[in-house]
Every structure is written in C-alpha cells, then in structure tokens.
Scaffold this motif. Structure first.
Motif: not given
Length: 432
Positions: A121-123, A223-227, A231-234
């Motif tokens: 989930a997180y990684v 948000d999903m088009n970030q690095g 994306v992990m933070k979002a």
C-alpha cells in the motif's frame, strides 16, 4: 512441512501441488486486474463511470460487463482459494508431524503477509491492495481448521448475513435522510425558516448527494502526476482509510465469510476437480441463474437512477447475494474447463501465473504505477474506461508468457521465495 525422510520443515513441493487450485488462482489473479485497473488509472471512478473515464458507448458497456460478471467475484474467487490454502497448509503440516510448529509456521506466514500488505500500500502505491486484510482475518482462521465443512459454511453464511443486514440498515438510513431532506427543501422553497432539526436534515441530504467536483478530480490527477514521493504522500490518507474504516466495515463479511466457505470447499474436495461434471454444471447453472439475475437488477437499478447515490444504495442491498452466487457460478465454469482438459497450453500458463500469484499481484501495482503516475508515463486520468483494458491485456499476455518461463528455471516466484524463506526462517532453494 516435515518430510518423513529428513524431518526438515519446508514449503509445499511441486509434486504436492494441486493443479486445479493453481489454474483457478491464476484466473482469479488475472481477473482481479479487470476491476483494480479502474482504481489504478482513473480518479474516483472505480464504481461510478460518470466521474471519469467515460460513461457512454463502449465505456458504458465495459462498466455493465464488470457489474454483471466481475465486480467482487474475482475477489470472491481468490478469497475462497485463500481459505482453501489454510486447510492445504495446516493439514499437510499436521499429517507429517509438525505438531505445535504448525501454528508457529501458520502465524509467522500471515504476519509476514501483513507486512507485505503494508509495503504494497505505502511503498508500491496501491491503496486498493488486499494482502493486509487477508492476513488480518486469516489470523482468525486457525482455530477453524478442524471444523466440519457444514459448520464452516454456516459460519460463513452467518457472517455474510451480517454484512447484508448492515447494507439494509444503510439503505433504511439513506431513505430516511432523503425523506427528511426533501421535506426540508420543500419548506425552504415556501419561504419558511428552517428549524435546527430541519437544517440538519437539509445538510445531511446535501452531503449524501455530493459527488466529486471537477476541481477535486483535477487535483487528484495532478497529485498522481507528481514524482514518486509526491504520489506516496498523496496516498497516505487513502491507505489509512482502507486499512481502518473499510477493513472493519466491509472485510469481515466480504472476506472472512468467503474464507470460511473456501475452507469447507477444500474439505469437500470441490477444488480438487474430484466431483462429477454434473456437479460442476449444476453449480454453474444455479450460481449464474441466481447471481446474474440479481446482478442484472442491480445494474438496471443504477442505470435507471442515473448513477445517483440512492440507486447505488438500493443496489447494495442484494450485492453480497449476487456476488456469492456469481462466484459459485465461476467456480463451476472454471472447474468444468479444468476437468475438460481443453486448451492445455492455456491451463499450464494459468497454473504458472497461479503459482506465482503473490509476485504477479505485486507486479500489477508496479507496472500500473509506471504506466499511470508522474514518475512514469503519466497516463493517470488520461485514458477512457475501455482503453484501460489495453493495459490489462498487455499485462495478462506478459504474465502468461513470463510465468511459465520463470518456473522453468526457478522453484518459486521471487516474492513467493522470499515469503517462504521468512516463514520457515531458512533460505529456501531458488533455482531448479
């Protein structure tokens, strides 16, 4: 497990595997992606196609197909197999004299799976992942391993009934909110002031009807088009939501019920392919007759309601009933396919996918992350609903080709090898 010759604990060997289980697991694993891809590639559109991805023409037909055949049923099939795996593991360990070490291995195996779920989930960035709740509720199954099949089925149906009753309760509450909200709106239109109670009813009805705004959808796409770390933070809040509220609201009735029934099916030898063609044909016929009929009315209800919140609420009443019967229909169909022996090359490839189910499941998320997120091709929110299936079919073809080749040289998939090594606290042989 303990072999008579050596007394050494080791995983299930190739000669001990049940081919039909591997084939069905492979089918379920690939089928799960048909639904997951919408959460991976579109914002807030897993169940409601009007939010993103298109809800007309071919996109609508894709949604209808999913609602009728795949929504919850591939997960249901995979969950039945998870329950079957509990009996497969514990019976073999206890038969070969593992004793108390059976519990040691069983719980260590699931605690590692729990950690894999958190990492997934997180990684690996898939908030819809299922390993965490599988491990969580799998921890509760060990005491049921020696329970009779009939009792397992009764326990499973009781859990399922609780989920159905909860959905009925949600529907009753929604109808109440709707009624009081409409009454408050009528009073306001007449020019009268609303009391505090009426204002609360008005606000509740407004909140219930809320859908994602274009601004929220665009923010999600950005948000999903970030690095990677963006994306992990979002996704942190969504992961927490899925592993807390969703886990306790839905998964006990959705997952544990099917796990218990899957344990019974293994004991009854249904997954072994030992029943007659007639048995599986009847299972398929009854399953599809009841399941697809209910799924049809649920789908029609949502379509007739224009995908509004009350149509989803109404359809939710029979969701679990339609899901379990359609899943049983799938079991009958796939077992007939396996027993027939047709398309042997495809069955062999599906079995290889099933043997590497954990690796292939994690691979879905890794591939999807690079296809959709900003650190990859950045296609999140850019494809129509039907176009997502180009990605799905590509992954299917890749895994159906690569999995048999991999197992020609290695005993396990890489994730399976790691999981077994951690479970048995010893590095397992990897290469053939």
């Amino acid at each position: 497990m303990i072999t008579p010759e050596s007394g050494i604990l080791q995983p299930v060997q190739k000669k001990d595997r049940i081919n039909s289980l591997d084939v069905i697991r492979g089918i379920a694993l690939l089928g799960i992606l048909l639904m997951n891809i919408h959460g991976m590639g579109l914002p807030f559109a897993y169940g409601n196609p009007t939010v993103a991805g298109g809800s007309e023409g071919l996109n609508l037909y894709v949604w209808i197909m999913n609602e009728m055949l795949f929504e919850g049923t591939m997960r249901g099939l995979f969950t039945l197999l998870f329950g079957a795996g509990v009996i497969l593991l514990t019976e073999r360990l206890e038969t070969r004299g593992a004793g108390i070490k059976t519990a040691d291995i069983y719980y260590r195996r699931l605690l590692w799976l729990l950690l894999f779920g958190i990492i997934h989930a997180y990684v690996l960035l898939w908030d819809g992942e299922i390993l965490y709740p599988y491990a969580l509720f799998g921890l509760m199954l060990f005491p049921f391993r020696n329970t009779k099949p009939k009792q397992l089925i009764i326990f499973g149906l009781c859990l399922l009934s609780i989920g159905i009753l909860w959905s009925i309760g949600d529907r009753v509450e929604d109808l109440k909110v709707q009624k009081e909200g409409i009454e408050a709106i009528a009073i306001e239109k007449q020019g009268d002031s609303l009391t505090d109670v009426q204002q609360t009813a008005f606000d509740k009805w407004e909140d219930l009807q809320k859908t994602k705004t274009p601004e929220e959808i665009q923010e999600r796409i950005e948000d999903m088009n970030q690095g990677y770390f963006g994306v992990m933070k979002a996704k942190i809040r969504e992961n927490q939501f899925m592993q807390t509220w969703v886990t306790y609201r839905y998964w006990p009735w959705d997952l544990m019920s099917f796990m218990l029934i899957g344990m019974a099916f293994f004991k009854l030898r249904i997954f072994h392919g030992e029943k007659s063609f007639k048995f599986y044909a009847i299972l398929m016929a009854i399953g599809y007759l009841v399941g697809l009929t209910l799924n049809y009315f649920e789908t029609k209800t949502i379509l007739d309601g224009g995908f509004n919140v009350m149509s989803f609420s109404e359809a939710g009443i029979t969701y679990e009933i339609g899901r379990i019967f359609t899943t049983l229909g799938h079991v009958g169909l796939f077992m007939l396919f396996i027993k027939s022996g047709i398309l042997g090359f495809l069955q062999s490839a599906l079995a290889a996918v099933g043997k590497m189910a954990l690796t292939n499941y994690l691979m879905h998320s890794i591939i999807a992350a690079f296809v959709f997120f900003g650190f990859g091709f950045g296609l999140y929110g850019q494809l129509e609903r039907y176009e997502l299936y180009y990605v799905v079919f590509s992954i299917w073809i890749f895994q159906l080709i690569v999995s048999p080749i991999w197992l020609h040289y290695f005993r396990f998939g890489p994730a399976e090898w790691l999981w077994r090594s951690l479970t048995y606290k010893k590095k397992q042989p990897f290469k053939l």
